[in-house]
Every structure is written in C-alpha cells, then in structure tokens.
Scaffold this motif. Sequence first.
Motif, PDB file in Angstrom:
ATOM      1  N   LYS A 177      15.147 -10.353  -9.027  1.00 44.08           N
ATOM      2  CA  LYS A 177      14.139 -10.538  -9.599  1.00 44.08           C
ATOM      3  C   LYS A 177      14.221  -9.017 -10.195  1.00 44.08           C
ATOM      4  O   LYS A 177      13.777  -9.076 -12.195  1.00 44.08           O
ATOM      5  N   THR A 237       6.188  -4.067  -8.856  1.00 42.55           N
ATOM      6  CA  THR A 237       5.288  -3.516  -8.427  1.00 42.55           C
ATOM      7  C   THR A 237       5.587  -3.547  -6.875  1.00 42.55           C
ATOM      8  O   THR A 237       4.739  -3.123  -6.160  1.00 42.55           O
ATOM      9  N   GLY A 238       7.187  -4.547  -6.612  1.00 43.79           N
ATOM     10  CA  GLY A 238       7.039  -4.302  -5.597  1.00 43.79           C
ATOM     11  C   GLY A 238       7.645  -3.161  -4.386  1.00 43.79           C
ATOM     12  O   GLY A 238       7.303  -2.285  -3.678  1.00 43.79           O
ATOM     13  N   ALA A 239       8.179  -2.225  -6.188  1.00 45.54           N
ATOM     14  CA  ALA A 239       8.132  -0.746  -5.676  1.00 45.54           C
ATOM     15  C   ALA A 239       6.778   0.090  -5.180  1.00 45.54           C
ATOM     16  O   ALA A 239       6.992   1.311  -4.908  1.00 45.54           O
ATOM     17  N   TYR A 279       4.656  -1.008  -3.467  1.00 46.49           N
ATOM     18  CA  TYR A 279       4.225  -1.799  -2.058  1.00 46.49           C
ATOM     19  C   TYR A 279       5.137  -0.662  -1.460  1.00 46.49           C
ATOM     20  O   TYR A 279       4.679  -0.334  -0.055  1.00 46.49           O
ATOM     21  N   ALA A 294       6.346  -2.573   3.789  1.00 45.11           N
ATOM     22  CA  ALA A 294       5.902  -2.963   2.550  1.00 45.11           C
ATOM     23  C   ALA A 294       5.982  -3.942   2.765  1.00 45.11           C
ATOM     24  O   ALA A 294       4.764  -4.931   2.389  1.00 45.11           O
ATOM     25  N   SER A 295       6.556  -5.076   3.699  1.00 44.10           N
ATOM     26  CA  SER A 295       6.191  -6.793   3.197  1.00 44.10           C
ATOM     27  C   SER A 295       4.549  -6.904   4.053  1.00 44.10           C
ATOM     28  O   SER A 295       3.715  -7.660   4.039  1.00 44.10           O
ATOM     29  N   SER A 348       1.699  -5.393   2.059  1.00 46.23           N
ATOM     30  CA  SER A 348       1.086  -6.188   1.770  1.00 46.23           C
ATOM     31  C   SER A 348       0.104  -6.779   1.921  1.00 46.23           C
ATOM     32  O   SER A 348      -1.003  -8.479   1.405  1.00 46.23           O
ATOM     33  N   ARG A 350       5.477 -10.502  -6.506  1.00 44.05           N
ATOM     34  CA  ARG A 350       4.938 -11.827  -6.275  1.00 44.05           C
ATOM     35  C   ARG A 350       3.851 -12.458  -6.652  1.00 44.05           C
ATOM     36  O   ARG A 350       3.334 -13.846  -6.020  1.00 44.05           O
ATOM     37  N   ASP A 351       2.888 -11.918  -7.525  1.00 45.72           N
ATOM     38  CA  ASP A 351       1.654 -12.404  -7.631  1.00 45.72           C
ATOM     39  C   ASP A 351       0.662 -12.095  -8.762  1.00 45.72           C
ATOM     40  O   ASP A 351      -0.475 -12.369  -9.182  1.00 45.72           O
ATOM     41  N   ILE A 352       2.759 -12.047  -9.472  1.00 46.62           N
ATOM     42  CA  ILE A 352       1.588 -11.682 -11.060  1.00 46.62           C
ATOM     43  C   ILE A 352       1.222 -12.879 -11.577  1.00 46.62           C
ATOM     44  O   ILE A 352      -0.395 -12.497 -12.424  1.00 46.62           O
ATOM     45  N   ARG A 375      10.616 -11.756   5.750  1.00 45.62           N
ATOM     46  CA  ARG A 375      10.126 -11.123   4.489  1.00 45.62           C
ATOM     47  C   ARG A 375       9.096 -12.282   3.817  1.00 45.62           C
ATOM     48  O   ARG A 375       8.353 -12.106   3.576  1.00 45.62           O
ATOM     49  N   ASP A 378       4.792 -13.448   3.273  1.00 48.84           N
ATOM     50  CA  ASP A 378       4.956 -12.782   2.026  1.00 48.84           C
ATOM     51  C   ASP A 378       4.450 -14.687   1.708  1.00 48.84           C
ATOM     52  O   ASP A 378       2.872 -14.323   0.707  1.00 48.84           O
ATOM     53  N   ARG A 423       0.712 -15.278   3.986  1.00 50.42           N
ATOM     54  CA  ARG A 423      -0.179 -14.054   4.054  1.00 50.42           C
ATOM     55  C   ARG A 423      -1.788 -14.569   3.477  1.00 50.42           C
ATOM     56  O   ARG A 423      -1.211 -15.404   2.596  1.00 50.42           O
TER      57      ARG A 423
HETATM   58  O1   DC Z   1      10.273  -7.252  -4.829  1.00 45.24           O
HETATM   59  P1   DC Z   1       9.874  -5.934  -3.283  1.00 45.24           P
HETATM   60  O2   DC Z   1      11.178  -6.994  -2.205  1.00 45.24           O
HETATM   61  O3   DC Z   1      10.567  -4.763  -3.226  1.00 45.24           O
HETATM   62  O4   DC Z   1       8.433  -5.973  -2.351  1.00 45.24           O
HETATM   63  C1   DC Z   1       8.509  -5.459  -1.537  1.00 45.24           C
HETATM   64  C2   DC Z   1       7.087  -6.349  -0.296  1.00 45.24           C
HETATM   65  O5   DC Z   1       5.780  -5.896  -1.319  1.00 45.24           O
HETATM   66  C3   DC Z   1       7.143  -7.546  -0.444  1.00 45.24           C
HETATM   67  O6   DC Z   1       8.005  -8.059   1.017  1.00 45.24           O
HETATM   68  C4   DC Z   1       5.708  -7.947  -0.538  1.00 45.24           C
HETATM   69  C5   DC Z   1       5.335  -7.014  -1.624  1.00 45.24           C
HETATM   70  N1   DC Z   1       5.099  -7.525  -2.789  1.00 45.24           N
HETATM   71  C6   DC Z   1       3.485  -8.524  -3.160  1.00 45.24           C
HETATM   72  O7   DC Z   1       2.891  -8.109  -1.784  1.00 45.24           O
HETATM   73  N2   DC Z   1       3.488  -8.409  -3.823  1.00 45.24           N
HETATM   74  C7   DC Z   1       3.956  -8.037  -4.508  1.00 45.24           C
HETATM   75  N3   DC Z   1       3.731  -7.999  -6.441  1.00 45.24           N
HETATM   76  C8   DC Z   1       4.861  -7.058  -5.365  1.00 45.24           C
HETATM   77  C9   DC Z   1       5.559  -6.907  -4.266  1.00 45.24           C
END
Ligand code: DC
Length: 214
Positions: free
Chosen positions: A13, A31-33, A35, A87-88, A91, A118-120, A168, A172, A175
């Motif tokens: 991604k 957005t992962g960054a 979290y 982070a996971s 979140s 993940r939820d965009i 993970r 994800d 949840r």
């Molecule tokens: O994309 P990433 O692996 O850097 O994201 C790290 C964690 O953040 C992922 O395991 C779940 C969470 N995350 C989320 O819940 N919602 C998002 N929009 C982005 C990431």
Amino acid sequence: MSIAIDGPSGAGKSTIAKALAAKLKIPYVDTGAMYRALAYAFIQMGNPKDHAKALKEMDLVISPEGIYYEQKSLDHELRTAEVSKRASELSKDPLIRDYLLDYQRKLAQDQDVVMEGRDIGTVVLKDAKVKFFLTASDSIRAQRRYEQNLEKNIQIPLEQVKEDLQARDYRDYHRAVAPLKQAEDAILIDNTHLNLEETVDKMAAIVEAKNGVL
Ligand code: DC
C-alpha cells in the motif's frame, strides 16, 4: 479528487500509494504512520492503561511535515516489530481512532490526497472519488516484507514474518470499530502477480477513466 487505498499489511500500500500520488501530483497521506506514532509514544510512556490521559499528556506532534516525539523526528523508529504490533493493538480502541479521525479528514478537506490505511474508504473518506482495496496472497506479502526487512538489515525469519502478518491481519479484520473491510464501492486490486509498476499503472488507468484527466 481524493483517492482511498485500504488493504492488509504488506500488500504494498505505502509504496503504491506514494507512487500513485506522485503520478497524480497530489499529497500522499499514510494513516498507518499515525497509529504507529501513537504506539511509539505509548511504548515510551510505559504502555499506560489510561489511554485518554496518555493522549492528553504525551509530547507527540503529527503533522504533514513529520512526526515528532519529544521534539525528535521519528522515521525508522516507527517500523519496528514492537511498534507494528502495538499499533495494531491500540487501533482497536475507539478513543485512539477518534483522536486521529478529525485530523485525517481535515487533511483531505482543502486539497485532494491519496490516503492509505485500513478504514479510509469505509470511514475516513467515505466520499473519496476512487477507492481501492489492495491485497495479495499471504505468502507473497510475507516474502515482500521479509525482503524489505533484509534491505534494512532487520533479520526476522520468513515464517515469523508470516505469522506476525497473519496475527495483525486477524486483529485488523476482526476489531469491532472500523475493521479492515473492502468498501462496497471499492475496486479490488490483487497484486499477487503484478509488480509495483504494473499495479500503479493499473490503478492510474482506473483513476484516469473515472476522472477524465491525469
Ligand atoms: O499500515 P500500517 O501497517 O503502517 O498500519 C499499522 C497499524 O495501524 C495496522 O496494523 C492497523 C492500524 N491502522 C488502522 O487501524 N487504520 C488505519 N487507517 C491505518 C492503520
């Protein structure tokens, strides 16, 4: 015309979203960054149980210019296995998700962006003009992550990488709040058999067809 890209870990991604954003000449938002930044801060603070209090007290800045903890710029610190796992886990907490949601929406309010997470497509930018759900087989995602680690001199056995990735994914996808899910109007891109360039070209062609210009 904002573009939403969601999908499981290791589907490429970030690299793909970055390349697509460069092609479209609009900003890329990871957005992962965000979290990961919260996870890093929480680890530094000794993993506080009271998340609301920790969110208020932490010295963390998340901005388009960068992420700073106690004024120190963070980059590779956000990519460790410990931060990924935390982070996971974090979140899952609605408080944590809410904390980031307004900021994420604001970023896309006054400008078009390629936003990745993940939820965009399902929550953050429900009105995104084009939504992609990017995935690849477990084996290829683990293999790619394993190779990325080696490039960064991180030695984790392939089997372990695959197990971490699947754990993970499970968290994800399952949840209660904003789980990883393909939006109804998202286009599924399985890049198991596509390289980076082929994937980006395919997505850019879809954007072009929707928008008329590129
Ligand atoms: O994309 P990433 O692996 O850097 O994201 C790290 C964690 O953040 C992922 O395991 C779940 C969470 N995350 C989320 O819940 N919602 C998002 N929009 C982005 C990431």
